[in-house]
Design a protein around this motif. Structure first.
Motif, mmCIF file in Angstrom:
data_model
loop_
_atom_site.group_PDB
_atom_site.id
_atom_site.type_symbol
_atom_site.label_atom_id
_atom_site.label_comp_id
_atom_site.label_asym_id
_atom_site.label_seq_id
_atom_site.Cartn_x
_atom_site.Cartn_y
_atom_site.Cartn_z
ATOM 1 N N ASP B 41 0.833 -1.207 0.000
ATOM 2 C CA ASP B 41 0.000 0.000 0.000
ATOM 3 C C ASP B 41 0.863 1.250 0.000
ATOM 4 O O ASP B 41 0.438 2.307 0.469
ATOM 5 C CB ASP B 41 -0.908 0.010 1.248
ATOM 6 N N ARG B 42 2.085 1.112 -0.472
ATOM 7 C CA ARG B 42 3.030 2.216 -0.405
ATOM 8 C C ARG B 42 3.879 2.246 -1.665
ATOM 9 O O ARG B 42 3.989 1.253 -2.376
ATOM 10 C CB ARG B 42 3.948 2.069 0.821
ATOM 11 N N LEU B 43 4.479 3.388 -1.875
ATOM 12 C CA LEU B 43 5.530 3.511 -2.877
ATOM 13 C C LEU B 43 6.744 4.068 -2.163
ATOM 14 O O LEU B 43 6.620 4.930 -1.284
ATOM 15 C CB LEU B 43 5.133 4.463 -4.007
ATOM 16 N N ALA B 44 7.925 3.607 -2.560
ATOM 17 C CA ALA B 44 9.137 4.063 -1.884
ATOM 18 C C ALA B 44 10.154 4.543 -2.913
ATOM 19 O O ALA B 44 10.214 4.024 -4.038
ATOM 20 C CB ALA B 44 9.730 2.940 -1.027
ATOM 21 N N TRP B 45 10.921 5.540 -2.509
ATOM 22 C CA TRP B 45 12.022 6.041 -3.315
ATOM 23 C C TRP B 45 13.269 6.018 -2.417
ATOM 24 O O TRP B 45 13.179 6.227 -1.205
ATOM 25 C CB TRP B 45 11.798 7.481 -3.758
ATOM 26 N N VAL B 46 14.417 5.796 -3.027
ATOM 27 C CA VAL B 46 15.675 5.853 -2.296
ATOM 28 C C VAL B 46 16.461 7.034 -2.844
ATOM 29 O O VAL B 46 16.680 7.134 -4.056
ATOM 30 C CB VAL B 46 16.485 4.553 -2.453
ATOM 31 N N ASP B 47 16.849 7.923 -1.950
ATOM 32 C CA ASP B 47 17.556 9.147 -2.328
ATOM 33 C C ASP B 47 19.022 8.981 -1.943
ATOM 34 O O ASP B 47 19.364 8.973 -0.757
ATOM 35 C CB ASP B 47 16.933 10.332 -1.586
ATOM 36 N N SER B 48 19.893 8.851 -2.953
ATOM 37 C CA SER B 48 21.301 8.560 -2.654
ATOM 38 C C SER B 48 22.054 9.786 -2.172
ATOM 39 O O SER B 48 23.153 9.660 -1.628
ATOM 40 C CB SER B 48 21.993 8.011 -3.914
ATOM 41 N N ASP B 51 20.585 10.290 1.563
ATOM 42 C CA ASP B 51 20.755 9.061 2.348
ATOM 43 C C ASP B 51 19.482 8.709 3.107
ATOM 44 O O ASP B 51 19.486 8.534 4.329
ATOM 45 C CB ASP B 51 21.926 9.198 3.332
ATOM 46 N N ARG B 52 18.415 8.629 2.390
ATOM 47 C CA ARG B 52 17.176 8.275 3.061
ATOM 48 C C ARG B 52 16.227 7.573 2.102
ATOM 49 O O ARG B 52 16.321 7.726 0.877
ATOM 50 C CB ARG B 52 16.509 9.509 3.656
ATOM 51 N N VAL B 53 15.336 6.805 2.705
ATOM 52 C CA VAL B 53 14.229 6.208 1.964
ATOM 53 C C VAL B 53 12.997 7.055 2.257
ATOM 54 O O VAL B 53 12.701 7.355 3.415
ATOM 55 C CB VAL B 53 13.989 4.749 2.404
ATOM 56 N N VAL B 54 12.341 7.484 1.211
ATOM 57 C CA VAL B 54 11.103 8.245 1.362
ATOM 58 C C VAL B 54 9.968 7.367 0.843
ATOM 59 O O VAL B 54 10.042 6.853 -0.273
ATOM 60 C CB VAL B 54 11.149 9.560 0.560
ATOM 61 N N ALA B 55 8.972 7.184 1.672
ATOM 62 C CA ALA B 55 7.842 6.344 1.269
ATOM 63 C C ALA B 55 6.552 7.122 1.420
ATOM 64 O O ALA B 55 6.415 7.953 2.318
ATOM 65 C CB ALA B 55 7.795 5.078 2.118
ATOM 66 N N LEU B 56 5.641 6.863 0.522
ATOM 67 C CA LEU B 56 4.294 7.410 0.635
ATOM 68 C C LEU B 56 3.380 6.283 1.086
ATOM 69 O O LEU B 56 3.336 5.224 0.461
ATOM 70 C CB LEU B 56 3.829 7.972 -0.704
ATOM 71 N N ASP B 57 2.674 6.535 2.158
ATOM 72 C CA ASP B 57 1.759 5.554 2.726
ATOM 73 C C ASP B 57 0.341 5.933 2.302
ATOM 74 O O ASP B 57 -0.151 7.011 2.657
ATOM 75 C CB ASP B 57 1.904 5.576 4.253
ATOM 76 N N PHE B 58 -0.295 5.045 1.542
ATOM 77 C CA PHE B 58 -1.615 5.354 0.998
ATOM 78 C C PHE B 58 -2.727 4.623 1.741
ATOM 79 O O PHE B 58 -3.819 4.451 1.208
ATOM 80 C CB PHE B 58 -1.666 4.976 -0.486
ATOM 81 N N THR B 59 -2.471 4.195 2.954
ATOM 82 C CA THR B 59 -3.502 3.456 3.684
ATOM 83 C C THR B 59 -4.608 4.382 4.185
ATOM 84 O O THR B 59 -5.746 3.949 4.313
ATOM 85 C CB THR B 59 -2.885 2.697 4.868
#
Lengths: 230, 529
Positions: B41-48, B51-59
């Motif tokens: 239920d999410r999409l995630a991006w990794v930002d090099s 240095d972080r993972v950004v996720a969108l939570d669509f719940t």
């Protein structure tokens, strides 16, 4: 500190209506160019080590000019008490992530007072302090995305020392150059990822724009300029 | 004057000491954005850079932005099979300049669903590929075919790291291992489902890693990676053999290997072989059998007989002989079925208990497909024959529609012309789009096909029950579309700042949609120096 519009109006009215003090010149018009070394990390994130360059215009009115008693008059000459209004516009460019171009946009409108001494007919020095409103904005563009462009109004205050040199002067007129060194404090503004070409809200899908953080343009500022007094 | 002079001096001193702020080095780096990585239920991006993972939570009704810090220089990311976690390999760095830190290469296990804190496993080398077991408990990191980057004094392309994701990082987790090499380097790793070696003293379920390399397949007990691996040479007859595909039959601890340059499908049975050489000896040996495809197989599929679930079949397409070979996986007996075309693609329907195989000649772009019934394979007297269906356009790809008797046929490279093959009736419905179908997905319910093209600011919907097409206008053109498990659809617009359009479902209107902008730069100005 935010200057209330009513206070600004009162100050303008006082400036216009008050009678000039007995002195050589009453009015002074300034134009200057300034450089601000941005002291907050938020500004450094956007433009790195680049400085904020600005230009401004202003006007001052002398309210009081007194001659200190005794030997002080020999050292200080006249002591003037002025009020001033100033407007300044500037910006800084930078880059983040080796590909996204950034720009900081800044405009400030301030009023305040200053005390000057004139030890010599061609030399004056003084200190000033003022406050007002500022418009702080930032853009981020590149990478194939729609440009981010947002701005906010905030408070601004500044203080500085100033030296004036007037190579051309007469009893009722003088032309001079000046330099100032001071500190500018601005309120941090929260900016959002608003696009530069924001679609019409009525015809677009409801959009939430994330905050990209708070931008603070505090910093030391140095300026040089020219002025005429009459 | 003295007072003024002092003020001037104090201000100059203060100005000199009040140096301009320095920005965090992250903002000077090149930024590699990995993603979006689709999760449940999410999409995630990794930002090099950050240095972080950004996720969108669509719940929830309103999407929430989640961030998780990881190590320096992310190079690769992959979701776990359950789509709940993201695994990220970070390269690390050496502290050579201001703001840099000495950090080793690590594998990060980011739980975006359960809220567990990120785990970092020190994998020792800057791998750039991950293989994850089906249950998500094991991961193997390895180098892509490009091999290690040019950092480092020695570089070992045959090194692997076995990580037990169910365990905390420790000196024995991960286990670093260099597989036996015969001059080649790994081209891929396939992890088996959990399976037990029949007759072995260790009767527990284990995961085996099949390391594919030119002319050799290496089998490692990934549950006990410290044990010695088994290598299978594929080039005993000479020539080059490139292993391409492995399918597993976990109940019998068997794998079926298809290779380019090989005549037959190789059956690999993991048989009990009690250890004799100490604790590092393994307890299995691969027993090999060539299943008689008779010509170089271009595609294989494995399935259980629908009438006799304990009977397993292997289908091998041999375009060189224009046949499909049906192999009894238990006895290696085979039957050949003539096909008019050089078939190189086998797609089974339905996926869980197949009753029919769709056969297509993708490489030759022939305008027909063939259906092979699978319900009577165990009847030795039954005539096996294919039913040919003319589809009117060259077939470039066959994509099964989940949970239905439909297959999407792609007719051109640009995916502008599609067809929907109904296996029940053998009918084909042509579909035409406004442009290249750059991205598509089937909704979680299987009721809709949704698609986007990069040049058009629309999402297209196709109701699979009646093939009724509709579309929804977006404000900007999307780059990809994702169908989430909760039924929501998310169109990514590919902006470096993050820009997505969220639809509650296929029937939603513009007034029900939402756009979220700028989430990949959220809070960047508030970062500490």
């Amino acid at each position: 500190m935010r200057l209330h519009p009513i206070g600004l109006t009162v100050l303008l009215a006082l400036t216009a209506a008050a009678a000039p003090a007995a002195a050589d010149e009453t009015w002074r018009l300034d134009a200057w160019s300034s450089t601000r070394w941005l002291g907050d990390t938020s500004a450094a994130i956007l433009v790195g080590g680049n400085t904020l360059g600005a230009g401004g215009v202003g006007g001052a009115r002398r309210w009081l000019s007194i001659e200190p008693p005794g030997v002080l008059a020999d050292w200080l000459g006249h002591v003037d008490v002025d009020s001033y209004l100033a407007a300044e516009w500037g910006g800084a460019d930078g880059e983040v992530f080796a590909g996204l171009a950034t720009h900081i946009d800044h405009a400030s409108y301030t009023a305040g007072g200053q005390i000057r001494i004139r030890p010599l007919s061609w030399l004056a020095a003084g200190v000033r302090a003022g406050a007002g409103a500022a418009r702080t904005g930032a853009t981020v563009e590149g990478g194939g995305m729609a440009s981010i462009d947002d701005h906010r109004w905030t408070s601004v205050s500044s203080t500085a020392i100033r030296i004036d040199v007037a190579p051309l002067h007469s009893q009722r007129f003088r032309f001079g150059v000046s330099t100032e060194l001071g500190y500018v404090a601005t309120g941090a503004v929260e900016l959002h990822a608003y696009p530069a070409d924001r679609p019409d809200a009525e015809r677009s899908i409801p959009t939430m724009y994330e905050s990209i953080g708070h931008l603070d343009l505090d910093g030391w500022q140095w300026s040089i300029g020219a002025n005429v007094a009459f | 004057m003295k007072t003024l002079t002092r003020i001037v001096l104090v201000l100059i001193l203060a100005a000199l000491t009040g140096c301009p702020a320095e920005r965090p080095p992250a903002f000077d780096r090149d930024r590699l954005l990995l993603g979006p990585i689709p999760l449940k239920d999410r999409l995630a991006w990794v930002d090099s850079a950050l240095d972080r993972v950004v996720a969108l939570d669509f719940t929830a009704d309103r999407p929430a932005v989640l961030t998780r810090d990881i190590g320096r220089s992310a190079v690769y990311a992959a979701p776990t099979p359950d789509r709940a976690r993201v695994l990220v390999i970070t390269r690390g760095e050496e502290a050579l300049e201001r703001g840099q830190v000495d950090e080793p290469p690590q594998l990060w296990d980011i739980d975006l669903e359960g809220g567990n804190p990120p785990r970092a496993y020190q994998v020792g080398s800057p791998f750039d590929r991950i293989a994850v077991s089906a249950d998500g408990s094991l991961a193997v990191t390895y180098f892509s075919q490009g091999g290690p980057d040019d950092h480092g004094f020695f570089r070992n392309p045959n090194e692997l790291a076995f990580i037990n994701l169910a365990q905390e990082p420790s000196p024995t987790n991960p286990v670093l291992k260099t597989v036996r090499s015969f001059g080649s380097t790994p081209t891929g790793i396939m992890l088996s489902p959990p399976m037990a070696v029949p007759g072995a003293a260790d009767a527990g379920l284990r995961t085996f890693a099949f390391v594919l390399a030119q002319n050799v397949v290496t089998i490692v007990d990934a549950t006990h990676p410290e044990r010695i691996e088994a290598s299978i040479r594929l080039d005993v007859d000479g020539g080059n053999v490139m292993p391409r595909e492995v399918v597993f039959a976990p109940l019998s601890a068997t794998a079926y290997l298809r290779s380019d340059g090989a005549r037959d499908v190789l059956e690999v049975v993991l048989a009990n072989d009690p250890p004799v050489g100490g604790p590092l000896s393994n307890d299995f040996r691969p027993v090999l059998a060539e299943l008689g495809a008779g010509s170089g197989p271009a595609d294989i599929a494995i399935f259980d007989d629908i009438a006799q679930p304990d009977r397993r079949w292997v289908l091998a397409a041999t375009p060189g002989t224009r046949e499909v070979v049906v192999i009894d996986a238990d006895t290696a007996e085979f039957r050949k079925v003539d096909v008019p075309d050089p078939v190189d693609r086998i797609v089974l329907f339905p996926g869980d208990r197949p009753t029919v195989a769709v056969l297509a000649a993708i490489g030759r772009q022939i305008d027909r497909v063939h259906l092979l019934p699978l319900t009577r394979l165990s009847d030795e007297l039954a005539l096996l024959d294919v039913e040919t269906i003319q589809v009117g356009q060259p077939v470039r790809d066959v994509v099964p529609v989940p949970g239905s008797e439909l297959a999407m046929l792609v007719h051109d490279d640009d995916r502008t012309v599609l067809g929907l093959l109904d296996l029940t009736y053998g009918s084909v419905s042509p579909l035409q789009g406004v442009g290249r179908l750059d991205s598509y997905a089937f909704t979680a319910s299987g009721e809709y096909l949704v698609g986007t093209t990069r040049q058009v600011a629309r999402v297209g919907f196709l109701e699979l029950a009646n093939l009724h097409p509709t579309d929804l206008r977006l404000d900007t053109a999307p780059t990809a579309i994702f169908a989430l498990a909760n039924g929501k659809l998310v169109a990514d617009h590919g902006a470096p700042a993050g820009h997505v359009t969220i639809l509650p479902g296929p029937g939603a209107g513009r007034d029900e949609a939402q756009v979220l902008d700028g989430f990949l730069l959220a809070g960047i100005l508030d970062q500490e120096p």
